[in-house]
Design a protein around this motif. Structure first.
Motif, PDB file in Angstrom:
ATOM      1  N   LEU A 859      -5.603   0.948 -10.328  1.00 22.13           N
ATOM      2  CA  LEU A 859      -5.164  -0.282  -9.664  1.00 22.13           C
ATOM      3  C   LEU A 859      -3.692  -0.559  -9.976  1.00 22.13           C
ATOM      4  O   LEU A 859      -2.895  -0.884  -9.078  1.00 22.13           O
ATOM      5  CB  LEU A 859      -6.032  -1.463 -10.116  1.00 22.13           C
ATOM      6  CG  LEU A 859      -5.635  -2.836  -9.549  1.00 22.13           C
ATOM      7  CD1 LEU A 859      -5.745  -2.850  -8.018  1.00 22.13           C
ATOM      8  CD2 LEU A 859      -6.502  -3.938 -10.155  1.00 22.13           C
ATOM      9  N   ARG A 860      -3.325  -0.403 -11.242  1.00 23.77           N
ATOM     10  CA  ARG A 860      -1.937  -0.678 -11.641  1.00 23.77           C
ATOM     11  C   ARG A 860      -0.976   0.240 -10.892  1.00 23.77           C
ATOM     12  O   ARG A 860       0.041  -0.213 -10.341  1.00 23.77           O
ATOM     13  CB  ARG A 860      -1.785  -0.478 -13.150  1.00 23.77           C
ATOM     14  CG  ARG A 860      -0.385  -0.818 -13.692  1.00 23.77           C
ATOM     15  CD  ARG A 860      -0.248  -0.433 -15.157  1.00 23.77           C
ATOM     16  NE  ARG A 860      -0.314   1.007 -15.367  1.00 23.77           N
ATOM     17  CZ  ARG A 860       0.696   1.835 -15.143  1.00 23.77           C
ATOM     18  NH1 ARG A 860       1.848   1.379 -14.674  1.00 23.77           N
ATOM     19  NH2 ARG A 860       0.558   3.136 -15.369  1.00 23.77           N
ATOM     20  N   LYS A 861      -1.293   1.534 -10.833  1.00 25.10           N
ATOM     21  CA  LYS A 861      -0.406   2.491 -10.185  1.00 25.10           C
ATOM     22  C   LYS A 861      -0.311   2.247  -8.674  1.00 25.10           C
ATOM     23  O   LYS A 861       0.758   2.357  -8.073  1.00 25.10           O
ATOM     24  CB  LYS A 861      -0.898   3.915 -10.453  1.00 25.10           C
ATOM     25  CG  LYS A 861      -0.646   4.386 -11.878  1.00 25.10           C
ATOM     26  CD  LYS A 861      -1.069   5.842 -12.050  1.00 25.10           C
ATOM     27  CE  LYS A 861      -0.718   6.333 -13.452  1.00 25.10           C
ATOM     28  NZ  LYS A 861      -1.132   7.747 -13.653  1.00 25.10           N
ATOM     29  N   THR A 862      -1.453   1.915  -8.057  1.00 24.19           N
ATOM     30  CA  THR A 862      -1.452   1.684  -6.607  1.00 24.19           C
ATOM     31  C   THR A 862      -0.673   0.419  -6.264  1.00 24.19           C
ATOM     32  O   THR A 862       0.029   0.362  -5.241  1.00 24.19           O
ATOM     33  CB  THR A 862      -2.894   1.593  -6.076  1.00 24.19           C
ATOM     34  OG1 THR A 862      -3.659   2.691  -6.576  1.00 24.19           O
ATOM     35  CG2 THR A 862      -2.927   1.630  -4.553  1.00 24.19           C
ATOM     36  N   GLU A 863      -0.775  -0.623  -7.088  1.00 23.82           N
ATOM     37  CA  GLU A 863       0.006  -1.849  -6.868  1.00 23.82           C
ATOM     38  C   GLU A 863       1.504  -1.580  -7.007  1.00 23.82           C
ATOM     39  O   GLU A 863       2.311  -2.120  -6.247  1.00 23.82           O
ATOM     40  CB  GLU A 863      -0.442  -2.933  -7.848  1.00 23.82           C
ATOM     41  CG  GLU A 863      -1.794  -3.534  -7.493  1.00 23.82           C
ATOM     42  CD  GLU A 863      -2.288  -4.560  -8.513  1.00 23.82           C
ATOM     43  OE1 GLU A 863      -3.114  -5.415  -8.149  1.00 23.82           O
ATOM     44  OE2 GLU A 863      -1.837  -4.490  -9.690  1.00 23.82           O
ATOM     45  N   GLU A 864       1.860  -0.733  -7.957  1.00 19.33           N
ATOM     46  CA  GLU A 864       3.275  -0.370  -8.115  1.00 19.33           C
ATOM     47  C   GLU A 864       3.767   0.382  -6.884  1.00 19.33           C
ATOM     48  O   GLU A 864       4.874   0.154  -6.389  1.00 19.33           O
ATOM     49  CB  GLU A 864       3.465   0.507  -9.361  1.00 19.33           C
ATOM     50  CG  GLU A 864       3.392  -0.261 -10.671  1.00 19.33           C
ATOM     51  CD  GLU A 864       3.558   0.656 -11.883  1.00 19.33           C
ATOM     52  OE1 GLU A 864       3.732   1.883 -11.684  1.00 19.33           O
ATOM     53  OE2 GLU A 864       3.520   0.148 -13.015  1.00 19.33           O
ATOM     54  N   LYS A 865       2.930   1.299  -6.376  1.00 23.99           N
ATOM     55  CA  LYS A 865       3.296   2.063  -5.184  1.00 23.99           C
ATOM     56  C   LYS A 865       3.480   1.131  -3.985  1.00 23.99           C
ATOM     57  O   LYS A 865       4.443   1.277  -3.212  1.00 23.99           O
ATOM     58  CB  LYS A 865       2.218   3.107  -4.894  1.00 23.99           C
ATOM     59  CG  LYS A 865       2.504   3.963  -3.663  1.00 23.99           C
ATOM     60  CD  LYS A 865       1.374   4.955  -3.409  1.00 23.99           C
ATOM     61  CE  LYS A 865       1.652   5.781  -2.152  1.00 23.99           C
ATOM     62  NZ  LYS A 865       0.546   6.737  -1.865  1.00 23.99           N
ATOM     63  N   ALA A 867       4.322  -2.016  -4.002  1.00 25.45           N
ATOM     64  CA  ALA A 867       5.549  -2.797  -4.183  1.00 25.45           C
ATOM     65  C   ALA A 867       6.771  -1.979  -3.772  1.00 25.45           C
ATOM     66  O   ALA A 867       7.694  -2.496  -3.116  1.00 25.45           O
ATOM     67  CB  ALA A 867       5.662  -3.247  -5.646  1.00 25.45           C
ATOM     68  N   LEU A 868       6.788  -0.693  -4.133  1.00 25.34           N
ATOM     69  CA  LEU A 868       7.910   0.174  -3.754  1.00 25.34           C
ATOM     70  C   LEU A 868       7.968   0.376  -2.245  1.00 25.34           C
ATOM     71  O   LEU A 868       9.047   0.412  -1.650  1.00 25.34           O
ATOM     72  CB  LEU A 868       7.775   1.527  -4.467  1.00 25.34           C
ATOM     73  CG  LEU A 868       8.044   1.540  -5.977  1.00 25.34           C
ATOM     74  CD1 LEU A 868       7.644   2.891  -6.568  1.00 25.34           C
ATOM     75  CD2 LEU A 868       9.516   1.267  -6.256  1.00 25.34           C
ATOM     76  N   LEU A 869       6.814   0.497  -1.617  1.00 29.10           N
ATOM     77  CA  LEU A 869       6.770   0.661  -0.161  1.00 29.10           C
ATOM     78  C   LEU A 869       7.290  -0.588   0.540  1.00 29.10           C
ATOM     79  O   LEU A 869       8.031  -0.494   1.533  1.00 29.10           O
ATOM     80  CB  LEU A 869       5.341   0.977   0.286  1.00 29.10           C
ATOM     81  CG  LEU A 869       4.819   2.376  -0.090  1.00 29.10           C
ATOM     82  CD1 LEU A 869       3.306   2.461   0.100  1.00 29.10           C
ATOM     83  CD2 LEU A 869       5.518   3.455   0.748  1.00 29.10           C
ATOM     84  N   ARG A 870       6.908  -1.778   0.048  1.00 22.28           N
ATOM     85  CA  ARG A 870       7.423  -3.035   0.633  1.00 22.28           C
ATOM     86  C   ARG A 870       8.940  -3.121   0.487  1.00 22.28           C
ATOM     87  O   ARG A 870       9.645  -3.561   1.407  1.00 22.28           O
ATOM     88  CB  ARG A 870       6.754  -4.227  -0.034  1.00 22.28           C
ATOM     89  CG  ARG A 870       5.280  -4.388   0.290  1.00 22.28           C
ATOM     90  CD  ARG A 870       4.712  -5.709  -0.217  1.00 22.28           C
ATOM     91  NE  ARG A 870       3.257  -5.684  -0.155  1.00 22.28           N
ATOM     92  CZ  ARG A 870       2.461  -5.412  -1.167  1.00 22.28           C
ATOM     93  NH1 ARG A 870       2.985  -5.152  -2.360  1.00 22.28           N
ATOM     94  NH2 ARG A 870       1.145  -5.390  -1.009  1.00 22.28           N
ATOM     95  N   GLU A 871       9.424  -2.672  -0.707  1.00 23.56           N
ATOM     96  CA  GLU A 871      10.875  -2.686  -0.951  1.00 23.56           C
ATOM     97  C   GLU A 871      11.580  -1.750   0.017  1.00 23.56           C
ATOM     98  O   GLU A 871      12.633  -2.085   0.576  1.00 23.56           O
ATOM     99  CB  GLU A 871      11.144  -2.264  -2.404  1.00 23.56           C
ATOM    100  CG  GLU A 871      12.613  -2.349  -2.806  1.00 23.56           C
ATOM    101  CD  GLU A 871      12.832  -1.868  -4.222  1.00 23.56           C
ATOM    102  OE1 GLU A 871      13.923  -1.333  -4.492  1.00 23.56           O
ATOM    103  OE2 GLU A 871      11.928  -1.998  -5.065  1.00 23.56           O
ATOM    104  N   SER A 872      11.007  -0.604   0.245  1.00 23.80           N
ATOM    105  CA  SER A 872      11.607   0.361   1.180  1.00 23.80           C
ATOM    106  C   SER A 872      11.609  -0.184   2.598  1.00 23.80           C
ATOM    107  O   SER A 872      12.592  -0.007   3.340  1.00 23.80           O
ATOM    108  CB  SER A 872      10.834   1.686   1.133  1.00 23.80           C
ATOM    109  OG  SER A 872      10.941   2.282  -0.139  1.00 23.80           O
ATOM    110  N   LEU A 873      10.524  -0.840   2.992  1.00 19.25           N
ATOM    111  CA  LEU A 873      10.460  -1.446   4.330  1.00 19.25           C
ATOM    112  C   LEU A 873      11.507  -2.548   4.489  1.00 19.25           C
ATOM    113  O   LEU A 873      12.152  -2.676   5.534  1.00 19.25           O
ATOM    114  CB  LEU A 873       9.060  -2.008   4.590  1.00 19.25           C
ATOM    115  CG  LEU A 873       8.020  -1.008   5.105  1.00 19.25           C
ATOM    116  CD1 LEU A 873       6.627  -1.606   5.024  1.00 19.25           C
ATOM    117  CD2 LEU A 873       8.348  -0.599   6.538  1.00 19.25           C
ATOM    118  N   ALA A 874      11.695  -3.331   3.441  1.00 20.44           N
ATOM    119  CA  ALA A 874      12.667  -4.421   3.481  1.00 20.44           C
ATOM    120  C   ALA A 874      14.087  -3.882   3.591  1.00 20.44           C
ATOM    121  O   ALA A 874      14.938  -4.512   4.220  1.00 20.44           O
ATOM    122  CB  ALA A 874      12.529  -5.286   2.232  1.00 20.44           C
TER     123      ALA A 874
END
Length: 874
Positions: A859-865, A867-874
């Motif tokens: 869960l921790r790793k998937t949530e981190e992933k 967050a990075l995807l949202r940052e990339s989209l932004a």
């Protein structure tokens, strides 16, 4: 100059050819030039029974590195090899071989057996020498010695007689360690300890006057048959009234005294102990203090003797079982407690040793140990790492007299003869014609031989001709560096120290460098039982000697164990290939004309990239030399690896390629710098990887016959270019950062994008525009102000610049948005699924703890992933 290098490096062919050439040309011999400082290393002599294993390969490779380095520095080097007769191990192998023929030592007789032993040595003794050569070791084989050769035997007899004449060798009955399998005494240092399951048997010893009993415990009930007293502490109030009385020995009926001795620990057990002087070293000392009889109840092969009564003939363990059953039956066994305890075993065969009173020869150690301790304390001998000095002091300060006689036939026979006429003994350096006391000619030599380590202890000076004052002894003794495994600190190192000081008045060496043990990838010691051993000869056949040497040394520090695996050796082979390919590229681009020496090129004509690589190389030379002076071999090799792989191959060669294809002047300078850097790096690497460096060096323009006699590189202030180095480093840091960012974004290598660079010193980056185009996927470069901004852009920031790259030039924005949204959707589904599990009380109650922990981590790793995807989209 030789022809171009082959497309692939073939270590098998090259290594055999080069080693034969080195031997033929005599490159390993000391120069004998008295104008050069001497540097001497003594090879720890491997056993003639030995097969090359990693325990040889590791420390011997360290020795070869040191001797090759010093040879290149201009020292008059001697690395003296040899083999050890290995008394117990060799005799056991010969006896085993004879047994298959139905022959025994006794049927052959001593002379016949020794004839067979020398034949065996002739057949197998040189095997390990030939195997050592496969690793490229540059020892002077013309100086090769054997611990039982004539010269070493003369030195052994001389030392024995000198020690005897000074009262430091004596013969007497003492308690010694006895191996019932090897049928010989062994020294304290040759006893290893293993944890084994056992029992404490609590026994009742009735008072002879019938007024009560004393209870005591033992782990070896079979030895009670040899008890000659029971002891208590003199200050133990519980037992003061018993001192002077007698107890009756259970099952035997013999009356033995109750004595008081401070050896007994009041707090341990009942405070009462049985005293068996013939079968326990502490009890033997108690027996001497109280004049107790010494009653031996065992034979040499671990069976009970006639003093054991009805148990005579039984094996010691069978006797133990029978005794315990009888003690229990007659009510003498109070209780039995299971336990784990350390048990001494023979270091050769693993048999549990038996303390035994025997007539043996001993060396008095206290007078010899004191100066040996002082020599290390004063710094005359330095141990690396220093932590081993504590181990050394502890052993030397608590040392007992050394039992040096062995009940073997293979070895240095004790130089003592007994007279049939007067019964006295004659100690002599050579076989006497008659008794030195009465003149009788009927003499019989002592049948025992000396401990193998007695002759090995003389190795640093006996091999140089001592006791004669030979030119070799005067030139190369004391020796300089001893490299050995830490597990023979007591067996060998300490004994060489006190022997060298006593016989020559000088320490045998200045520095002891300890190597660790070679372990497998999991950190386990290599052993036959685990099946995890790696055969060095197989590694050499598959990968080459240089790859094995590299694997053993790289990253290792003094005294630490090294982990070895097929993966590590494979990576070392890859490094060989990288070096070969880079060298082949340079060799192919040297052109037909002579390459000018670097010092002939004006500094102004060198590029900033030239200045950078020359500065990096110059600093590397200084660092490697300092590392070797500190014996940091593994650190030195890692630095050479990093420089060659990264700075030289991956960067400087790439930066040089356009110049090599340009007009004459830039190409000429690039060739000169490439050749200088490769030549110097090969010389730095040569002590570690001698074969491939010689093979490459021979294909390049060079002076001299062999790289091993080429001068060791020296730091040159004229080749320090700090400004050029700093500028190029800024450039390369920026290129690395861009390449890393492109890799994160999965940008295809062929896709080009414009770079906008803001920097305090923009000229550095404009000058390197071609490098950005070739190495960082730049379509163009423009310098901009620091506040430059661009919508929908990627930014790369280093310590020296801020780089902006239009996002649309790196990726297809619409396709990238689509991909990122799809990945985010999948990640969010996965998060929801895991959360549902973790919120389910039934799952948490039934699932194993490690499964729940794994789900939380997922869960921790998937949530981190996400967050990075949202940052990339932004």
């Amino acid at each position: 100059m030789q022809k171009e290098l082959a497309k692939q490096y073939e270590p098998g062919e090259a290594e055999d050819r080069l080693y034969a050439w080195w031997m033929e040309r005599g490159f390993f011999r000391p120069s004998g030039d008295t104008g050069k400082p001497p540097y001497t290393v003594m090879m720890p002599p491997p056993n003639i029974t030995g097969q090359l294993h990693m325990g040889h390969a590791f420390p011997y490779t360290m020795q070869d590195i040191l001797i090759r380095w010093r040879r290149m520095q201009g020292y008059d080097t001697l690395w003296l090899p040899g083999t050890d007769h290995a008394a117990i191990a060799t005799e056991a192998k010969i006896v085993e071989a004879m047994a298959k023929e139905g022959v025994t030592k006794e049927t052959l007789g001593r002379d016949g057996f020794l004839e067979r032993a020398w034949q065996w040595n002739e057949t197998y003794g040189g095997r390990i020498t030939e195997q050592l050569k496969k690793l490229g070791f540059s020892c002077d084989w013309e100086h090769q010695r054997f611990t039982m050769d004539t010269g070493c035997n003369k030195a052994v007899n001389e030392v024995f007689c000198r020690l005897y004449e000074k009262g430091l060798i004596y013969r007497g009955e003492r308690i010694i360690n006895w191996c019932p399998h090897c049928l010989t005494s062994i020294s304290d240092a040759e006893v290893e300890y293993e944890e084994k399951s056992g029992s404490f048997w609590h026994l009742r010893y009735p008072l002879a006057d019938g007024t009560g009993e004393l209870q005591l415990a033992t782990t070896r009930p079979e030895t009670m048959l040899g008890d000659t007293a029971v002891a208590v502490h003199p200050e133990d109030e519980r037992y003061k009234a018993f001192v002077g009385k007698e107890v009756t020995l259970p099952l035997v009926g013999r009356r033995i005294p109750v004595i008081a001795d401070s050896y007994v620990e009041m707090e341990f057990g009942t405070g009462v102990v049985k005293i068996t002087p013939a079968h326990d070293p502490n009890d033997f000392e108690v027996g001497l203090r109280h004049a107790l009889p010494v009653l031996n109840v065992m034979t040499e092969d671990g069976k009970m003797n006639e003093n054991a009564g009805k148990y005579a003939g039984l094996d010691r363990y069978a006797c133990r079982q029978a005794l315990v059953e009888e003690l229990e039956k007659q009510g003498y066994l109070a209780k039995t407690e299971p336990m784990r305890h350390n048990v001494g075993v023979c270091y050769r065969c693993g048999t549990v040793v038996e303390p035994r009173v025997s007539l043996q020869w001993f060396v008095k150690m206290q007078p010899l140990a004191a100066p040996a301790i002082e020599s290390v304390r004063k710094g005359d001998i330095r141990m690396i790492p220093e932590r081993f000095t504590k181990t050394y002091y502890h052993w030397m300060e608590n040392i007992k007299d050394w039992c040096v006689s062995r009940q073997l036939w293979w070895g240095h026979r004790i130089p003592v003869w007994y007279c049939a006429g007067c019964g006295k003994m004659t100690v002599a350096r050579e076989t006497p014609a008659c008794c030195s006391h009465c003149g009788c000619e009927k003499l019989t030599q002592d049948p025992d031989t000396l401990d193998t380590w007695f002759s090995s202890a003389l190795w640093p000076f006996s091999t140089l001709g001592w006791p004669e004052q030979t030119p070799d002894l005067a030139r190369y003794y004391p020796t300089d560096t001893l490299v050995t495994a830490y597990d023979i600190l007591f067996f060998w190192v300490a004994r060489m120290v006190f022997s060298g000081l006593e016989q020559t008045g000088q320490p045998p060496f200045h520095t002891v460098l300890f190597s660790g043990i070679v372990r497998d990838a999991q950190g386990r010691k290599m052993s036959k039982s685990l099946g995890n051993g790696i055969d060095p000869l197989e590694v050499i056949a598959q990968y080459g000697a240089d790859a094995l040497r590299f694997s053993l040394i790289t990253g290792n520090s003094p005294g630490n164990d090294v982990r070895l695996s097929d993966e590590k050796i494979g990576a070392s082979r890859n490094f060989c290939n990288k070096l070969w390919n880079a060298s082949r590229f340079i060799r192919m681009n040297l052109g037909e004309e002579a390459v000018p020496p670097l010092h002939s090129i004006p500094k102004a004509e060198l590029t900033e990239a030239d200045g950078w690589i020359l500065s990096r190389l110059n600093g590397l030379i200084a660092e490697i030399t300092e590392n070797l002076e500190k014996f940091e071999l593994g650190i030195a090799l890692q630095k050479i690896y990093d420089f060659l792989w990264d700075d030289f191959c991956d960067w400087y060669i790439e930066l040089s390629k356009p110049r090599l294809q340009a007009n004459e002047a830039p190409a000429r300078i690039a060739r000169a710098v490439l050749l200088h850097a490769l030549d110097a790096t090969l010389r730095l690497l040569h002590p570690f990887m001698p074969f491939i460096t010689e093979e490459i060096w021979q294909s390049l323009p060079h002076e001299g016959e062999t790289i091993m006699l080429a001068a060791w590189p020296a730091y040159d202030p004229a080749l320090a270019f700090p400004e050029a180095a700093a500028a190029t480093q800024s450039l390369l840091t920026a290129i690395r950062a861009i390449r890393s960012r492109r890799a994160e974004m999965n940008v295809p290598p062929g896709r080009k994008a414009k770079l906008y660079i803001a920097a305090v010193n923009p000229d550095i980056f404009l000058t390197g525009a071609d490098f950005f185009r070739r190495l960082a996927g730049a379509a163009d470069i423009e310098t901009v102000a620091n506040d430059f901004d661009l919508p929908e852009a990627v930014r790369v920031i280093t310590a020296d610049c801020r780089i902006t790259i239009p996002l649309g030039e790196l990726v297809d924005l619409e396709a990238e948005h689509k991909r990122l949204r799809k990945e985010l959707e999948n990640a969010e589904k996965q998060i929801a699924s895991i959360r549902a599990k973790l919120n389910n009380e039934g799952f948490l109650a039934k699932a194993p703890e490690d499964v729940v922990t794994a789900q939380r981590e997922a869960l921790r790793k998937t949530e981190e992933k996400a967050a990075l995807l949202r940052e990339s989209l932004a």
